[in-house]
Design a protein around this motif. Structure first.
Motif, mmCIF file in Angstrom:
data_model
loop_
_atom_site.group_PDB
_atom_site.id
_atom_site.type_symbol
_atom_site.label_atom_id
_atom_site.label_comp_id
_atom_site.label_asym_id
_atom_site.label_seq_id
_atom_site.Cartn_x
_atom_site.Cartn_y
_atom_site.Cartn_z
ATOM 1 N N UNK A 32 -5.255 80.056 5.277
ATOM 2 C CA UNK A 32 -5.741 79.279 6.427
ATOM 3 C C UNK A 32 -5.175 79.751 7.757
ATOM 4 N N UNK A 33 -4.093 80.539 7.721
ATOM 5 C CA UNK A 33 -3.488 80.995 8.970
ATOM 6 C C UNK A 33 -2.000 80.716 8.979
ATOM 7 N N UNK A 34 -1.352 81.190 10.052
ATOM 8 C CA UNK A 34 0.105 81.133 10.125
ATOM 9 C C UNK A 34 0.548 80.754 11.535
ATOM 10 N N UNK A 35 1.694 80.095 11.615
ATOM 11 C CA UNK A 35 2.367 79.924 12.896
ATOM 12 C C UNK A 35 3.081 81.242 13.184
ATOM 13 N N UNK A 36 2.751 81.883 14.292
ATOM 14 C CA UNK A 36 3.271 83.233 14.504
ATOM 15 C C UNK A 36 3.797 83.415 15.919
ATOM 16 N N UNK A 37 4.571 84.485 16.107
ATOM 17 C CA UNK A 37 5.098 84.805 17.423
ATOM 18 C C UNK A 37 5.846 86.115 17.396
ATOM 19 N N UNK A 38 6.460 86.434 18.535
ATOM 20 C CA UNK A 38 7.211 87.688 18.643
ATOM 21 C C UNK A 38 6.512 88.655 19.568
ATOM 22 N N UNK A 39 6.239 89.865 19.072
ATOM 23 C CA UNK A 39 5.620 90.913 19.884
ATOM 24 C C UNK A 39 4.231 90.492 20.352
ATOM 25 N N UNK A 104 6.695 81.319 21.151
ATOM 26 C CA UNK A 104 7.479 81.567 19.943
ATOM 27 C C UNK A 104 7.977 83.005 20.002
ATOM 28 N N UNK A 105 9.271 83.158 20.207
ATOM 29 C CA UNK A 105 9.836 84.490 20.354
ATOM 30 C C UNK A 105 10.630 84.931 19.135
ATOM 31 N N UNK A 110 10.574 78.434 15.559
ATOM 32 C CA UNK A 110 9.651 77.923 14.539
ATOM 33 C C UNK A 110 10.078 76.567 13.989
ATOM 34 N N UNK A 111 11.311 76.156 14.264
ATOM 35 C CA UNK A 111 11.836 74.946 13.627
ATOM 36 C C UNK A 111 10.991 73.715 13.952
ATOM 37 N N UNK A 112 10.466 73.628 15.164
ATOM 38 C CA UNK A 112 9.680 72.456 15.556
ATOM 39 C C UNK A 112 8.386 72.342 14.760
ATOM 40 N N UNK A 113 7.935 73.472 14.186
ATOM 41 C CA UNK A 113 6.660 73.473 13.474
ATOM 42 C C UNK A 113 6.804 73.199 11.973
ATOM 43 N N UNK A 114 8.021 73.207 11.467
ATOM 44 C CA UNK A 114 8.235 73.086 10.027
ATOM 45 C C UNK A 114 7.641 71.813 9.415
ATOM 46 N N UNK A 115 7.708 70.631 10.088
ATOM 47 C CA UNK A 115 7.136 69.422 9.469
ATOM 48 C C UNK A 115 5.656 69.542 9.135
ATOM 49 N N UNK A 116 4.942 70.436 9.797
ATOM 50 C CA UNK A 116 3.508 70.602 9.495
ATOM 51 C C UNK A 116 3.293 70.923 8.022
ATOM 52 N N UNK A 117 4.145 71.754 7.451
ATOM 53 C CA UNK A 117 3.927 72.182 6.066
ATOM 54 C C UNK A 117 4.244 71.084 5.051
ATOM 55 N N UNK A 118 4.995 70.072 5.478
ATOM 56 C CA UNK A 118 5.329 68.956 4.583
ATOM 57 C C UNK A 118 4.357 67.791 4.730
ATOM 58 N N UNK A 119 3.373 67.918 5.597
ATOM 59 C CA UNK A 119 2.410 66.841 5.826
ATOM 60 C C UNK A 119 1.323 66.911 4.750
ATOM 61 N N UNK A 120 1.596 66.299 3.601
ATOM 62 C CA UNK A 120 0.684 66.392 2.450
ATOM 63 C C UNK A 120 -0.688 65.808 2.762
ATOM 64 N N UNK A 121 -0.728 64.742 3.565
ATOM 65 C CA UNK A 121 -2.017 64.116 3.872
ATOM 66 C C UNK A 121 -2.930 65.095 4.620
ATOM 67 N N UNK A 137 -0.384 79.493 3.574
ATOM 68 C CA UNK A 137 -0.076 79.393 4.991
ATOM 69 C C UNK A 137 1.383 79.785 5.201
ATOM 70 N N UNK A 138 1.971 79.424 6.340
ATOM 71 C CA UNK A 138 3.379 79.747 6.564
ATOM 72 C C UNK A 138 3.641 80.177 7.993
ATOM 73 N N UNK A 139 4.650 80.998 8.167
ATOM 74 C CA UNK A 139 5.036 81.482 9.493
ATOM 75 C C UNK A 139 5.235 82.996 9.444
ATOM 76 N N UNK A 140 4.992 83.644 10.573
ATOM 77 C CA UNK A 140 5.216 85.096 10.677
ATOM 78 C C UNK A 140 5.807 85.408 12.051
ATOM 79 N N UNK A 141 6.976 85.999 12.050
ATOM 80 C CA UNK A 141 7.579 86.499 13.277
ATOM 81 C C UNK A 141 7.636 88.024 13.188
ATOM 82 N N UNK A 142 7.102 88.681 14.193
ATOM 83 C CA UNK A 142 7.161 90.143 14.271
ATOM 84 C C UNK A 142 7.649 90.476 15.667
ATOM 85 N N UNK A 143 8.906 90.881 15.763
ATOM 86 C CA UNK A 143 9.502 91.023 17.096
ATOM 87 C C UNK A 143 10.200 92.372 17.265
#
Length: 246
Positions: A32-39, A104-105, A110-121, A137-143
């Motif tokens: 579905x996509x990822x929370x991402x940041x960095x470069x 997101x550098x 990414x810490x503020x976004x972590x609760x999204x993955x625990x939102x079962x509803x 889903x998940x997170x990706x940092x490429x910096x």
């Protein structure tokens, strides 16, 4: 080596590695996509979605759902504002919208976004829209990353007869490159529960005078992550050989 061991022979081996996750309840998979940041010159979200879907089409029995990636960063911000926003109920530990960084550098952003993955509803609702698939889903940092210090290089040396030898040489170098930090989260589209998650860290550094495109380094590092990702969903086989004494 004992007396009588006069020769060696090579024995091929083929070892199955069981999948980390039982995917038999699912016929579909939805990246579905990822929370991402960095470069800024690499869209880590889009590139990761494309790459994982491509791998799953050819190396998995699950049917890959083709749909636009979800705007997860905005979804997380909306959920933090309260239950009146579109989406789903707010988890008890949802952060304040003020906690979200403008950009997101690195990993700490990414810490503020972590609760999204625990939102079962929320994830159960997404699952209902796509016939209850396995959700990835998940997170990706490429910096970018720079480092300097003593490294070991191999130096070719030729003697007076033209014979080549390779000598290890320790030299001081300034290098630059990239760090890739993906965290892959697998969610049950029937219940919204997190089934499994795994984090990775890859790093590639190149001589400072070498111009390596960011996207090239991104795929080079993702190549190291893909075997583990695929082994999460299906049994893989490790082929190699053993040297035996005869």
């Amino acid at each position: 080596m004992g007396v009588g061991c006069t020769s060696v022979y090579e024995v091929p081996i083929d070892t199955p590695i069981q999948a980390k996750l039982d995917v038999t309840p699912f016929s579909r998979v939805h990246v579905v996509g990822f929370i991402s940041g960095g470069a800024e010159d690499v869209d880590a979200n889009m590139e990761t979605v494309r790459l994982l879907r491509s791998q799953l089409r050819t190396k998995s029995k699950l049917r890959v759902i083709e749909a636009d990636p979800l705007p997860l960063q905005q979804v997380a911000r909306d959920q933090a504002k309260g239950p009146s926003t579109p989406g789903s109920p707010v988890p008890a530990d949802a952060p304040s919208s003020m906690a979200f960084p403008e950009k997101i550098l690195d990993e700490k952003d990414l810490e503020a976004y972590e609760p999204l993955f625990a939102n079962a509803a929320y994830w159960k609702k997404i699952g209902e829209e796509f016939q209850q698939p396995l959700i990835v889903t998940g997170t990706v940092i490429f910096r970018p990353h720079q480092a300097s210090g003593i490294v070991t290089q191999e130096r070719e040396v030729y003697d007076q007869f033209g014979r080549r030898t390779v000598m290890p040489t320790r030299v001081y170098m300034e290098r630059k490159g990239y760090i890739l930090r993906p965290k892959l989260v697998f969610i049950d589209g029937r219940t919204g529960a997190v089934l499994y998650q795994e984090s990775y860290r890859e790093e590639r550094l190149y001589p400072s005078q070498q111009n390596v495109p960011a996207l090239s380094s991104f795929f080079e590092q993702m190549d190291a992550v893909l075997p583990s990702f695929l082994n999460t969903l299906s049994t893989t086989r490790v082929r190699g050989s053993r040297i035996m004494l005869k």
